[in-house]
Design an enzyme around this catalytic site. Structure first.
Site, PDB file in Angstrom:
ATOM      1  N   HIS A 100      -6.368  -0.495 -10.953  1.00 29.77           N
ATOM      2  CA  HIS A 100      -6.373   0.520  -9.894  1.00 29.77           C
ATOM      3  C   HIS A 100      -5.299   1.583 -10.135  1.00 29.77           C
ATOM      4  O   HIS A 100      -5.558   2.782  -9.973  1.00 29.77           O
ATOM      5  CB  HIS A 100      -6.147  -0.165  -8.535  1.00 29.77           C
ATOM      6  CG  HIS A 100      -6.143   0.768  -7.376  1.00 29.77           C
ATOM      7  ND1 HIS A 100      -7.232   1.522  -7.012  1.00 29.77           N
ATOM      8  CD2 HIS A 100      -5.151   1.085  -6.482  1.00 29.77           C
ATOM      9  CE1 HIS A 100      -6.939   2.253  -5.953  1.00 29.77           C
ATOM     10  NE2 HIS A 100      -5.688   2.012  -5.615  1.00 29.77           N
ATOM     11  N   ASP A 126       0.834  -1.199   0.000  1.00 28.17           N
ATOM     12  CA  ASP A 126       0.000   0.000   0.000  1.00 28.17           C
ATOM     13  C   ASP A 126       0.875   1.258   0.000  1.00 28.17           C
ATOM     14  O   ASP A 126       1.954   1.274   0.578  1.00 28.17           O
ATOM     15  CB  ASP A 126      -0.907   0.017   1.230  1.00 28.17           C
ATOM     16  CG  ASP A 126      -1.863   1.183   1.231  1.00 28.17           C
ATOM     17  OD1 ASP A 126      -2.577   1.359   0.235  1.00 28.17           O
ATOM     18  OD2 ASP A 126      -1.881   1.932   2.230  1.00 28.17           O
TER      19      ASP A 126
END
Length: 307
Positions: free
Chosen positions: A219, A146
């Site tokens: 994404h 992340d």
């Protein structure tokens, strides 16, 4: 020069406590003074437990701001950009005050949170309390790293902190918060190569695919945007995983010098491009909260507490 709150650009920690409050008392000056005292709490614990790398953020909801500081409004203050397209959405939920507490010790997060709540009583109700944690080598619970696109070094201050374009609020930051709940059972049924296609990068070694090899629904494709001048649209993420054995997700936090980058990215994710290619990750995670805040500089909070 106005000093930004330490937690906005702080390095990642092992633990976090996110507290969202609704204000139930109209004693404005008392709240201003209490927010300055919260800053003192952050400093005290940072000095007393320096090895824990304590940092914090105080952010005021855009609606409550007009009550708390009615004479001083950041230039780009705006409500959370609620969006809905088919079954993809970004809801608005209550949030007058947001306190982010981060440290490398979970007991320190707890201790600070306890004192913050005691200090703010009886002026607030606790709407939501979420504990975040570092997962493995900085990964989301989907298994992917992340924050890979976060700006590095001094660049993150330029991205996250308001500068001279709004001098009265220099040192502040526009904060957007969403709590995403992952549909983990559905996600785990996907083969790794399908998961990688959805993210646009490899899972094990975190290598981003070349742009021409990414699916339009990836994404990283939907969140890597360019402005009218061809420059990258950037935000600084202070997100962390949260959850237990039943519910897992990502507590997403965007910090930026303007609310526009977050709004543009969210629109790209939910509505997609001209062909309707939206962010396929939204088929596997659901935003359950959404709120917009402004985190003013330390100088601003302390000065307003005296007036």
């Amino acid at each position: 020069m106005s000093q930004a709150q330490k937690g906005i650009c702080a390095e990642p920690n092992l633990h976090a406590l996110y507290l969202t409050f609704t204000v139930v008392d109209d004693e404005v000056q008392a709240m201003r003074a209490k927010l300055a005292h919260v800053l003192d709490l952050f400093n005290h614990f940072d000095e007393e437990y320096y090895e824990a790398m304590v940092s914090g953020v105080i952010a005021i909801g855009t609606e409550y701001w007009y009550e708390l500081y009615p004479r001083l409004i950041p230039q780009e203050m705006a409500p959370f950009p609620s969006m809905q397209c088919e079954d993809r959405g970004a809801p608005i939920t209550p949030g007058d005050l947001f306190i982010q507490i981060k440290a490398d010790r979970t007991d320190i997060c707890h201790a600070i949170g306890t004192e913050v709540i005691q200090l703010l009583k009886p002026h607030v109700d606790l709407y939501e309390e979420i504990s975040g944690f570092r997962y493995l080598d900085g990964r989301d619970l989907t298994g992917f790293v992340d924050g890979t696109e976060n700006p590095k070094g001094m660049r993150k201050f330029a991205v996250a902190i308001v500068g001279d374009q709004d001098q009265e609020f220099a040192g502040g930051s526009y904060i957007h918060v969403q709590r995403y709940r992952h549909l983990m059972t559905k996600w785990q049924l996907l083969a790794v190569h399908n998961q990688e296609e959805i993210f646009g990068r490899s899972k094990a070694d975190n290598i981003e695919f070349d742009s021409d090899k990414k699916a339009q629904f990836a994404h990283t494709k939907r969140t890597n945007l360019k402005d009218a001048d061809g420059k990258s649209v950037e935000i600084l993420r202070q997100s962390m995983p949260y959850g237990n054995m039943t519910v897992q997700g990502l507590y997403f936090i965007s910090c930026a010098s303007s609310p526009k980058p977050f709004t543009d990215m969210l629109r790209s994710m939910i509505f997609g491009d001209e062909q309707g290619e939206y962010d396929k990750l939204l088929d596997y995670t659901v935003a359950e909260t959404g709120c917009a805040y402004f985190a003013p500089s330390i100088n601003f909070i302390k000065q307003q507490a005296k007036e």
